[in-house]
Design a protein around this motif. Structure first.
Motif: not given
Length: 104
Positions: A83-89, A91-104
């Motif tokens: 789930e965290a891997d998917a959120a990071d992927f 988020g990165t594709a959407a141009g979001l900072p990595r730290a904001s994507c890892s909260h699943v």
């Protein structure tokens, strides 16, 4: 990929190529590694390389794509937070900072 024989020179070359492939993956270049050779020596080389990188191994003898994917997912679930891997992927594709994507 070169033949993975029991001799040190061939193994060193195969390991060098596996590392090169891994660098390509980190650059976002889709890369498939294929080892050929005697099953015992080749599998041992592959396992040692994966172990040194703390990566999981999945060997499937199934020919059904869906079953192979299920097997891989089961192995990955034991070693990663998918789930965290998917959120990071995503988020990165959407141009979001990595730290904001890892909260699943």
């Amino acid at each position: 990929m070169p033949l993975a024989r029991d001799n040190t020179r061939s193994n060193a070359f195969a390991l060098h190529e596996l590392e090169r492939h891994q660098r390509r993956r980190k650059q976002g270049i889709p890369t498939l590694s294929v080892l050929t050779g005697p099953p015992g020596g080749t599998m041992s080389l592959w396992r040692n390389w994966l172990d040194s990188r703390h990566q999981a191994l999945c060997v499937s003898r199934d020919v059904s794509e869906a079953k192979v994917i299920r097997e891989w997912t089961a192995v990955l679930t034991r070693s990663r937070n998918l789930e965290a891997d998917a959120a990071d992927f995503l988020g990165t594709a959407a141009g979001l900072p990595r730290a904001s994507c890892s909260h699943v």
